[in-house]
Motif scaffolding. Structure first.
Motif, PDB file in Angstrom:
ATOM      1  N   ALA A  96       0.831  -1.201   0.000  1.00 13.90           N
ATOM      2  CA  ALA A  96       0.000   0.000   0.000  1.00 13.90           C
ATOM      3  C   ALA A  96       0.868   1.255   0.000  1.00 13.90           C
ATOM      4  CB  ALA A  96      -0.921  -0.014   1.215  1.00 13.90           C
ATOM      5  N   ALA A  97       0.249   2.373  -0.362  1.00 11.67           N
ATOM      6  CA  ALA A  97       0.941   3.663  -0.375  1.00 11.67           C
ATOM      7  C   ALA A  97       1.611   3.890   0.972  1.00 11.67           C
ATOM      8  CB  ALA A  97      -0.059   4.774  -0.671  1.00 11.67           C
ATOM      9  N   PRO A  98       2.786   4.514   0.979  1.00 12.81           N
ATOM     10  CA  PRO A  98       3.456   5.161  -0.160  1.00 12.81           C
ATOM     11  C   PRO A  98       4.501   4.285  -0.850  1.00 12.81           C
ATOM     12  CG  PRO A  98       4.531   5.836   1.866  1.00 12.81           C
ATOM     13  CD  PRO A  98       3.488   4.811   2.243  1.00 12.81           C
ATOM     14  N   ASP A  99       4.197   3.038  -1.090  1.00 11.02           N
ATOM     15  CA  ASP A  99       5.184   2.147  -1.696  1.00 11.02           C
ATOM     16  C   ASP A  99       5.514   2.567  -3.124  1.00 11.02           C
ATOM     17  OD1 ASP A  99       6.828  -0.073  -1.139  1.00 11.02           O
ATOM     18  OD2 ASP A  99       5.606  -1.340  -2.418  1.00 11.02           O
ATOM     19  N   VAL A 100       4.515   3.030  -3.862  1.00 12.03           N
ATOM     20  CA  VAL A 100       4.720   3.480  -5.241  1.00 12.03           C
ATOM     21  C   VAL A 100       4.650   5.006  -5.263  1.00 12.03           C
ATOM     22  CG1 VAL A 100       3.920   3.349  -7.622  1.00 12.03           C
ATOM     23  CG2 VAL A 100       3.635   1.382  -6.103  1.00 12.03           C
ATOM     24  N   LEU A 101       5.664   5.630  -5.825  1.00 10.39           N
ATOM     25  CA  LEU A 101       5.735   7.092  -5.867  1.00 10.39           C
ATOM     26  C   LEU A 101       5.449   7.579  -7.278  1.00 10.39           C
ATOM     27  CD1 LEU A 101       8.996   7.589  -3.768  1.00 10.39           C
ATOM     28  CD2 LEU A 101       6.623   7.531  -2.954  1.00 10.39           C
ATOM     29  N   GLY A 102       4.481   8.466  -7.409  1.00 10.49           N
ATOM     30  CA  GLY A 102       4.154   9.037  -8.709  1.00 10.49           C
ATOM     31  C   GLY A 102       4.273  10.544  -8.675  1.00 10.49           C
ATOM     32  N   HIS A 103       3.176  11.221  -9.028  1.00  6.98           N
ATOM     33  CA  HIS A 103       3.181  12.682  -9.107  1.00  6.98           C
ATOM     34  C   HIS A 103       3.595  13.324  -7.791  1.00  6.98           C
ATOM     35  CE1 HIS A 103       1.023  16.643  -8.737  1.00  6.98           C
ATOM     36  NE2 HIS A 103       1.709  16.823  -9.856  1.00  6.98           N
ATOM     37  N   THR A 104       4.379  14.379  -7.904  1.00 11.68           N
ATOM     38  CA  THR A 104       4.780  15.160  -6.744  1.00 11.68           C
ATOM     39  C   THR A 104       4.709  16.639  -7.097  1.00 11.68           C
ATOM     40  OG1 THR A 104       6.565  15.569  -5.139  1.00 11.68           O
ATOM     41  CG2 THR A 104       7.228  15.102  -7.401  1.00 11.68           C
ATOM     42  N   THR A 105       4.536  17.465  -6.103  1.00  6.51           N
ATOM     43  CA  THR A 105       4.568  18.924  -6.310  1.00  6.51           C
ATOM     44  C   THR A 105       5.862  19.525  -5.792  1.00  6.51           C
ATOM     45  OG1 THR A 105       3.411  19.265  -4.205  1.00  6.51           O
ATOM     46  CG2 THR A 105       2.051  19.101  -6.197  1.00  6.51           C
ATOM     47  N   ASP A 106       6.741  18.700  -5.261  1.00  7.51           N
ATOM     48  CA  ASP A 106       8.023  19.168  -4.733  1.00  7.51           C
ATOM     49  C   ASP A 106       8.983  19.402  -5.898  1.00  7.51           C
ATOM     50  OD1 ASP A 106      10.347  19.727  -3.417  1.00  7.51           O
ATOM     51  OD2 ASP A 106      10.411  17.864  -2.258  1.00  7.51           O
ATOM     52  N   ARG A 107       9.286  20.655  -6.177  1.00  9.09           N
ATOM     53  CA  ARG A 107      10.129  21.001  -7.325  1.00  9.09           C
ATOM     54  C   ARG A 107      11.619  20.890  -7.046  1.00  9.09           C
ATOM     55  NH1 ARG A 107       8.335  23.869 -11.877  1.00  9.09           N
ATOM     56  NH2 ARG A 107       6.050  23.957 -12.063  1.00  9.09           N
ATOM     57  N   VAL A 108      12.009  20.503  -5.866  1.00 11.13           N
ATOM     58  CA  VAL A 108      13.428  20.294  -5.567  1.00 11.13           C
ATOM     59  C   VAL A 108      13.794  18.889  -6.046  1.00 11.13           C
ATOM     60  CG1 VAL A 108      15.187  20.168  -3.785  1.00 11.13           C
ATOM     61  CG2 VAL A 108      13.352  21.867  -3.615  1.00 11.13           C
ATOM     62  N   VAL A 109      14.661  18.824  -7.046  1.00 17.81           N
ATOM     63  CA  VAL A 109      15.019  17.539  -7.645  1.00 17.81           C
ATOM     64  C   VAL A 109      16.538  17.383  -7.651  1.00 17.81           C
ATOM     65  CG1 VAL A 109      12.947  17.514  -9.078  1.00 17.81           C
ATOM     66  CG2 VAL A 109      15.061  18.484  -9.996  1.00 17.81           C
ATOM     67  N   ARG A 110      16.980  16.132  -7.655  1.00 21.41           N
ATOM     68  CA  ARG A 110      18.416  15.849  -7.691  1.00 21.41           C
ATOM     69  C   ARG A 110      18.900  15.496  -9.093  1.00 21.41           C
ATOM     70  NH1 ARG A 110      21.102  15.603  -3.063  1.00 21.41           N
ATOM     71  NH2 ARG A 110      19.921  15.626  -1.107  1.00 21.41           N
ATOM     72  N   THR A 111      17.981  15.173  -9.974  1.00 19.52           N
ATOM     73  CA  THR A 111      18.321  14.881 -11.368  1.00 19.52           C
ATOM     74  C   THR A 111      17.255  15.504 -12.253  1.00 19.52           C
ATOM     75  OG1 THR A 111      17.043  12.821 -11.437  1.00 19.52           O
ATOM     76  CG2 THR A 111      19.342  12.657 -10.730  1.00 19.52           C
ATOM     77  N   ALA A 112      17.613  15.797 -13.495  1.00 19.68           N
ATOM     78  CA  ALA A 112      16.622  16.347 -14.425  1.00 19.68           C
ATOM     79  C   ALA A 112      15.483  15.366 -14.632  1.00 19.68           C
ATOM     80  CB  ALA A 112      17.293  16.690 -15.757  1.00 19.68           C
TER      81      ALA A 112
END
Length: 221
Positions: A96-112
């Motif tokens: 069950a969630a959060p096992d699968v990660l999809g859409h996020t609104t967090d714009r801080v990313v480590r890779t493009a």
């Protein structure tokens, strides 16, 4: 690494074409050592794969056969859910969630490529631990062949991440639409139970196609 009964059954079915399980030291890596990237804020209106970042285009879907749910762009969901569904049945179970990660609104990313989650066109399937066994990698390559180049695996990106899968074509691509219909596109269809058995990923024809696609996508990285 713990291998459950279902994973062993899948491995047995491909035993005639795949080598015996090696030690974990030869498993596919989850991430490339020393490839850490400094986090930065993604300011663009589109994710790295060219999709518009539009939260209104994102919906919640359930991964068939599992308790996991994931938020994805509606147009990208059909293909990405096919990846998640086969991963659950053939690679390792999803919880069950959060096992699968999809859409996020967090714009801080480590890779493009991590920005593709901002548009709901990428997902992360955890549970690979410190790597994948060769028979699991072969199954993932077969899943990608199913997707006919519309999905790229994080293991072919830098830094490599075995749980990352992203849409690799632009919105409205004909192949994406055709595969969405073939995989049972639409929220209602994706919530229906289905346990259909896929073709044997160890057959010579499917292995050739999987290898051809892997080589092509690596060249375009």
């Amino acid at each position: 690494m713990t291998i459950d009964r279902r994973t062993l059954l899948v491995a047995t079915g491909a035993a005639t074409a795949l080598l015996a399980l090696p030690s974990p030291a030869t498993a596919a890596p989850l991430a490339t050592p020393g490839a850490a990237v400094r986090a930065s804020r993604w300011e663009a209106g589109r994710s790295a794969n060219g999709w518009l970042i539009d939260p209104d285009a994102v919906e919640t879907f359930r991964v068939e056969g599992s308790p996991a749910t994931v938020r994805l762009h509606a147009e990208a969901a059909g293909v990405l859910l096919h990846v998640a569904r086969r991963w659950h049945y053939e690679v390792m179970p999803l919880r069950a969630a959060p096992d699968v990660l999809g859409h996020t609104t967090d714009r801080v990313v480590r890779t493009a490529y991590a920005s593709n989650r901002l548009s709901g066109t990428a997902l992360v399937l955890p549970g690979a631990g410190d790597g994948l066994w060769p028979h699991q990698t072969a199954i993932v390559r077969d899943i990608l062949a199913d997707c006919e180049g519309t999905v790229r695996w994080g293991l072919d990106l830098a830094p490599a991440t075995a749980g990352h899968f992203q849409i690799d074509v632009k919105p409205g691509t004909r192949t994406l639409g055709r595969l969405t219909a073939a995989f049972g596109g639409g929220p209602a269809r994706h919530d229906s139970p289905r346990t259909g058995a896929p073709d044997d990923p160890a057959t010579p024809e499917r292995r050739r196609e999987a290898n051809r696609l892997a080589q092509a996508q690596r060249r375009n990285n």
